[in-house]
Motif scaffolding. Structure first.
Motif, PDB file in Angstrom:
ATOM      1  N   ASP A 118      41.169  33.806  40.619  1.00  0.00           N
ATOM      2  CA  ASP A 118      40.644  32.584  39.997  1.00  0.00           C
ATOM      3  C   ASP A 118      41.750  31.576  39.701  1.00  0.00           C
ATOM      4  O   ASP A 118      41.548  30.365  39.813  1.00  0.00           O
ATOM      5  N   GLU A 122      41.489  27.643  40.882  1.00  0.00           N
ATOM      6  CA  GLU A 122      41.596  26.534  39.920  1.00  0.00           C
ATOM      7  C   GLU A 122      42.900  25.761  40.098  1.00  0.00           C
ATOM      8  O   GLU A 122      42.922  24.534  40.077  1.00  0.00           O
ATOM      9  N   LYS A 141      42.608  35.419  34.728  1.00  0.00           N
ATOM     10  CA  LYS A 141      42.434  34.619  35.942  1.00  0.00           C
ATOM     11  C   LYS A 141      43.277  35.178  37.092  1.00  0.00           C
ATOM     12  O   LYS A 141      43.407  34.559  38.134  1.00  0.00           O
TER      13      LYS A 141
END
Length: 169
Positions: A118, A122, A141
């Protein structure tokens, strides 16, 4: 009067003793304050393997992003393909765990929904071609419970060079 001085002296000793204990409660990483993006030092030019200095502060629970070199080309947007070079340094032991510098750059297809952590989905958005970006990725993340040779709850420090951006079809 003598008793008042004795009580005051004992109170000062107790307070000094308690304040001395607070220092031992700090984490072994140094400062109890969470790291900020500017605490991380990165040297090296775009296109070459960077040198990363991990600070002596507590890893943050938040994703940190900083452009080290402003890119001059196309910008990574959700859905585009980002061709990047990267270097991964682990926060806990300050070791380079993986790098693509000196190898073939890595394609991240469909940024935002790519089969990567993640933190990359992002953190790559907004990176431009010819730009260098620092990502500090918290475990939530990254790899969380660990995997791919990474310890559980490890904070990941990436330096990423934007080699090429291909817009979504």
């Amino acid at each position: 009067m003598r008793n008042v001085l004795l009580i005051a002296s004992l109170a000062l000793v107790a307070v000094a003793g308690l304040s001395g204990c607070s220092g031992s409660a700090q984490p072994s990483t140094g400062s109890a304050n969470p790291c900020k993006i500017d605490d991380f030092k990165v040297t090296g030019d775009f296109g070459s393997a960077p040198k990363v200095e991990i600070p002596a502060c507590k890893p943050t629970d938040e994703m940190l992003v900083k452009d080290l070199v402003q890119g001059t080309g196309a910008e990574v947007k959700a859905g585009s393909t980002a061709t990047v070079n990267y270097q991964l340094t682990t926060f806990s032991d300050k070791k380079v765990l993986d790098t693509s510098f000196g190898r073939t750059p890595f394609d991240v297809e469909n940024v935002g929904q790519a089969p990567v952590i993640d933190g990359w989905n992002e953190g790559l958005v907004g990176l431009k071609e010819n730009g260098r970006r620092l990502l500090v990725v918290p475990p939530t993340k990254g790899y969380g419970k660990g995997g791919q040779g990474i310890k559980a709850n490890e904070t990941l420090v990436f330096v990423i060079d934007g080699v090429k951006v291909t817009p979504a079809a």
